[in-house]
Design an enzyme around this catalytic site. Sequence first.
Site, PDB file in Angstrom:
ATOM      1  N   ASN A 134       0.815  -1.217   0.000  1.00 51.51           N
ATOM      2  CA  ASN A 134       0.000   0.000   0.000  1.00 51.51           C
ATOM      3  C   ASN A 134       0.847   1.265   0.000  1.00 51.51           C
ATOM      4  O   ASN A 134       1.937   1.302   0.581  1.00 51.51           O
ATOM      5  CB  ASN A 134      -0.946   0.012   1.189  1.00 51.51           C
ATOM      6  N   MET A 135       0.330   2.313  -0.594  1.00 54.60           N
ATOM      7  CA  MET A 135       1.074   3.549  -0.801  1.00 54.60           C
ATOM      8  C   MET A 135       1.693   4.104   0.480  1.00 54.60           C
ATOM      9  O   MET A 135       2.839   4.542   0.488  1.00 54.60           O
ATOM     10  CB  MET A 135       0.170   4.599  -1.439  1.00 54.60           C
ATOM     11  N   LYS A 136       0.953   4.071   1.584  1.00 52.78           N
ATOM     12  CA  LYS A 136       1.459   4.665   2.816  1.00 52.78           C
ATOM     13  C   LYS A 136       2.563   3.840   3.471  1.00 52.78           C
ATOM     14  O   LYS A 136       3.357   4.361   4.250  1.00 52.78           O
ATOM     15  CB  LYS A 136       0.323   4.871   3.821  1.00 52.78           C
ATOM     16  N   GLY A 137       2.645   2.533   3.148  1.00 49.75           N
ATOM     17  CA  GLY A 137       3.654   1.683   3.765  1.00 49.75           C
ATOM     18  C   GLY A 137       3.481   1.618   5.258  1.00 49.75           C
ATOM     19  O   GLY A 137       2.367   1.580   5.765  1.00 49.75           O
TER      20      GLY A 137
END
Length: 257
Positions: A134-137
Amino acid sequence: MSPPPREWRQGEVVRPYGDRRDDGVVQLSFVLPVPPGERAREAAAQLARRMGLEQVHVAHMEAAAERYTFFVVYGQTAIAVDWSTIDVPEVVRRKKGFDELNAWALREVGRRIVVLGACTGSDAHAVGIDAIMNMKGYAGDYGLERYPCFAATNLGAQVENARLARLCQERHADAVLVSQVVTQRDVHKENARQLLRELEALGVRDRITAILGGPRIDHRLARELGYDAGFGPGTKPSDVASFVVGAVLRRMGKETT
């Protein structure tokens, strides 16, 4: 507070470290199918002694469920290992910063690297794959969807192996990330192997970097199951990103300096 351990010397034995260096003190936890009480405490102590521990102390006891008790036990062991003889496979990767890795990958590969990630079979534990993809990590480390050099897609949980393999073929995936939580009777191992068999049946296994991850996964186990790499607890998205870029470049016959 004890001083930090000195540098290891070749042939030096390694012992557990509790209050001071080489004291052999260990901590272990387990559950016994008995109700809490003094008999339960003694049962836990005897079990630890039969494991070979000395100076056993049951530090914590609490009910885990009806007629089940959780224990934390301390003890001392004389067992040691020779540090210089330990040889285990490790994932080889050269880490670059976020911007540097993206610029390098886009320049050398010449396109975005296609990465698919999923929890496969009946596995519904998506926390790990979400943290990596996911983008946020997590912990301030961006997930693969955030990288301009990747066309990354998180397919989520309970993705059938045959479907994931077909998607890898249809989308011309460069890498596939599989997250597996350990299940009873080693079901996770057979499930992990099944994906590779599906990829082989489609004739695409050789062009896809297959990565296995999870709380009880390490590089040795992943390699034994036929994967190119394994990542366990503590892995950051940037670790996986660096490995994937390096693997793609190696498949292209390019150096990964």
